[in-house]
Design an enzyme around this catalytic site. Structure first.
Site, PDB file in Angstrom:
ATOM      1  N   ASP A   1       7.959 107.085 122.355  1.00  0.00           N
ATOM      2  CA  ASP A   1       6.908 106.073 122.274  1.00  0.00           C
ATOM      3  C   ASP A   1       7.550 104.689 122.315  1.00  0.00           C
ATOM      4  O   ASP A   1       8.586 104.442 121.701  1.00  0.00           O
ATOM      5  CB  ASP A   1       6.101 106.262 120.984  1.00  0.00           C
ATOM      6  CG  ASP A   1       4.791 105.498 121.007  1.00  0.00           C
ATOM      7  OD1 ASP A   1       3.731 106.150 121.047  1.00  0.00           O
ATOM      8  OD2 ASP A   1       4.827 104.243 120.991  1.00  0.00           O
TER       9      ASP A   1
ATOM     10  N   ASN B   1      -4.717 111.864 118.674  1.00  0.00           N
ATOM     11  CA  ASN B   1      -5.884 110.994 118.568  1.00  0.00           C
ATOM     12  C   ASN B   1      -6.828 111.339 119.714  1.00  0.00           C
ATOM     13  O   ASN B   1      -6.384 111.450 120.868  1.00  0.00           O
ATOM     14  CB  ASN B   1      -5.466 109.527 118.646  1.00  0.00           C
ATOM     15  CG  ASN B   1      -4.590 109.118 117.479  1.00  0.00           C
ATOM     16  OD1 ASN B   1      -4.813 109.543 116.358  1.00  0.00           O
ATOM     17  ND2 ASN B   1      -3.572 108.306 117.749  1.00  0.00           N
TER      18      ASN B   1
ATOM     19  N   GLU C   1      -5.996 105.391 122.410  1.00  0.00           N
ATOM     20  CA  GLU C   1      -5.909 104.191 123.249  1.00  0.00           C
ATOM     21  C   GLU C   1      -5.615 104.519 124.705  1.00  0.00           C
ATOM     22  O   GLU C   1      -6.119 103.853 125.602  1.00  0.00           O
ATOM     23  CB  GLU C   1      -4.835 103.253 122.700  1.00  0.00           C
ATOM     24  CG  GLU C   1      -5.235 102.653 121.348  1.00  0.00           C
ATOM     25  CD  GLU C   1      -4.157 101.786 120.743  1.00  0.00           C
ATOM     26  OE1 GLU C   1      -3.068 101.677 121.345  1.00  0.00           O
ATOM     27  OE2 GLU C   1      -4.406 101.223 119.663  1.00  0.00           O
ATOM     28  N   VAL C   2      -4.763 105.500 124.930  1.00  0.00           N
ATOM     29  CA  VAL C   2      -4.399 105.853 126.309  1.00  0.00           C
ATOM     30  C   VAL C   2      -5.183 107.106 126.714  1.00  0.00           C
ATOM     31  O   VAL C   2      -5.050 108.162 126.081  1.00  0.00           O
ATOM     32  CB  VAL C   2      -2.883 106.102 126.442  1.00  0.00           C
ATOM     33  CG1 VAL C   2      -2.538 106.521 127.866  1.00  0.00           C
ATOM     34  CG2 VAL C   2      -2.096 104.855 126.034  1.00  0.00           C
TER      35      VAL C   2
ATOM     36  N   HIS D   1      -2.305 113.284 124.984  1.00  0.00           N
ATOM     37  CA  HIS D   1      -0.917 113.246 124.507  1.00  0.00           C
ATOM     38  C   HIS D   1      -0.863 113.683 123.065  1.00  0.00           C
ATOM     39  O   HIS D   1      -1.771 113.418 122.284  1.00  0.00           O
ATOM     40  CB  HIS D   1      -0.310 111.855 124.659  1.00  0.00           C
ATOM     41  CG  HIS D   1      -1.138 110.750 124.084  1.00  0.00           C
ATOM     42  ND1 HIS D   1      -2.245 110.252 124.746  1.00  0.00           N
ATOM     43  CD2 HIS D   1      -1.051 110.060 122.920  1.00  0.00           C
ATOM     44  CE1 HIS D   1      -2.800 109.289 124.010  1.00  0.00           C
ATOM     45  NE2 HIS D   1      -2.093 109.165 122.889  1.00  0.00           N
TER      46      HIS D   1
ATOM     47  N   HIS E   1       1.369 113.151 119.713  1.00  0.00           N
ATOM     48  CA  HIS E   1       2.424 112.381 119.047  1.00  0.00           C
ATOM     49  C   HIS E   1       3.257 113.363 118.228  1.00  0.00           C
ATOM     50  O   HIS E   1       2.702 114.203 117.514  1.00  0.00           O
ATOM     51  CB  HIS E   1       1.825 111.359 118.074  1.00  0.00           C
ATOM     52  CG  HIS E   1       1.020 110.275 118.720  1.00  0.00           C
ATOM     53  ND1 HIS E   1       1.529 109.022 118.966  1.00  0.00           N
ATOM     54  CD2 HIS E   1      -0.265 110.257 119.150  1.00  0.00           C
ATOM     55  CE1 HIS E   1       0.584 108.271 119.516  1.00  0.00           C
ATOM     56  NE2 HIS E   1      -0.512 108.992 119.640  1.00  0.00           N
TER      57      HIS E   1
HETATM   58  P1  5GP Z   1      -2.965 106.677 121.202  1.00  0.00           P
HETATM   59  O1  5GP Z   1      -3.439 105.555 120.320  1.00  0.00           O
HETATM   60  O2  5GP Z   1      -3.670 106.686 122.531  1.00  0.00           O
HETATM   61  O3  5GP Z   1      -2.991 108.017 120.499  1.00  0.00           O
HETATM   62  O4  5GP Z   1      -1.425 106.419 121.441  1.00  0.00           O
HETATM   63  C1  5GP Z   1      -0.921 105.778 122.572  1.00  0.00           C
HETATM   64  C2  5GP Z   1       0.563 105.587 122.332  1.00  0.00           C
HETATM   65  O5  5GP Z   1       1.145 105.228 123.560  1.00  0.00           O
HETATM   66  C3  5GP Z   1       0.892 104.465 121.341  1.00  0.00           C
HETATM   67  O6  5GP Z   1       1.665 105.004 120.282  1.00  0.00           O
HETATM   68  C4  5GP Z   1       1.680 103.460 122.179  1.00  0.00           C
HETATM   69  O7  5GP Z   1       2.744 102.859 121.473  1.00  0.00           O
HETATM   70  C5  5GP Z   1       2.173 104.313 123.333  1.00  0.00           C
HETATM   71  N1  5GP Z   1       2.371 103.590 124.585  1.00  0.00           N
HETATM   72  C6  5GP Z   1       1.504 102.720 125.167  1.00  0.00           C
HETATM   73  N2  5GP Z   1       1.996 102.281 126.314  1.00  0.00           N
HETATM   74  C7  5GP Z   1       3.211 102.870 126.475  1.00  0.00           C
HETATM   75  C8  5GP Z   1       4.196 102.809 127.494  1.00  0.00           C
HETATM   76  O8  5GP Z   1       4.076 102.098 128.505  1.00  0.00           O
HETATM   77  N3  5GP Z   1       5.306 103.574 127.327  1.00  0.00           N
HETATM   78  C9  5GP Z   1       5.473 104.366 126.229  1.00  0.00           C
HETATM   79  N4  5GP Z   1       6.608 105.074 126.163  1.00  0.00           N
HETATM   80  N5  5GP Z   1       4.556 104.463 125.250  1.00  0.00           N
HETATM   81  C10 5GP Z   1       3.430 103.718 125.376  1.00  0.00           C
END
Ligand code: 5GP
Length: 120
Positions: free
Chosen positions: A33, A91, A99-100, A104, A106
């Site tokens: 991350d 999430n 967010e993405v 995925h 974690h």
């Molecule tokens: P979410 O909130 O969607 O569960 O987690 C998205 C995760 O993606 C976050 O922990 C954030 O730090 C990570 N992330 C966002 N953009 C990038 C990126 O460009 N590269 C990497 N390696 N992680 C990312």
């Protein structure tokens, strides 16, 4: 939700954005991350176009699901996290704080993580 092929993880999968890769096979990619929340914070993603855990659990093939779960466990072992332990988290959607919009997992490890991650 329709899959957005321009989300950041889709772009990582296409090699348009770099990542610090820790694992790859035909179904799965894992990388560190960019904003780690623990000494080890790895994201495990399927290569298929799935928006979320909800989408993946409903639509992925048995081969994809097996590969994903096996890979996640293997990655944790390879990182030395199986003992003394780790946390996996997905999430999902708005209330889950996702967010993405590419499914995925974690994987957090490297310190005592407490009973749960604190809310905002
Ligand atoms: P979410 O909130 O969607 O569960 O987690 C998205 C995760 O993606 C976050 O922990 C954030 O730090 C990570 N992330 C966002 N953009 C990038 C990126 O460009 N590269 C990497 N390696 N992680 C990312």
């Amino acid at each position: 939700m329709t899959y957005d092929p321009n989300n950041i993880f889709a772009r990582i999968l296409r090699g348009e954005i770099p990542c610090k890769k820790v694992y790859e096979d035909s179904h799965v990619l894992a990388f560190h991350d960019v904003n780690p929340q623990a000494p080890t914070h790895v994201l495990v993603i399927p290569k298929g176009a799935y928006v979320s855990f909800d989408d993946f659990s409903a639509k992925a093939s048995a081969d994809e699901i097996t590969a994903f779960v096996r890979a996640a466990g293997q990655i944790a072992r390879d990182l030395g996290a199986a003992e003394p332990g780790y946390r996996i988290l997905a999430n999902t959607g708005l209330n889950g704080g996702q967010e993405v919009p590419h499914f995925h997992l974690h994987l957090f490890a490297g310190r005592r993580l407490g009973r749960m991650i604190a809310a905002d």
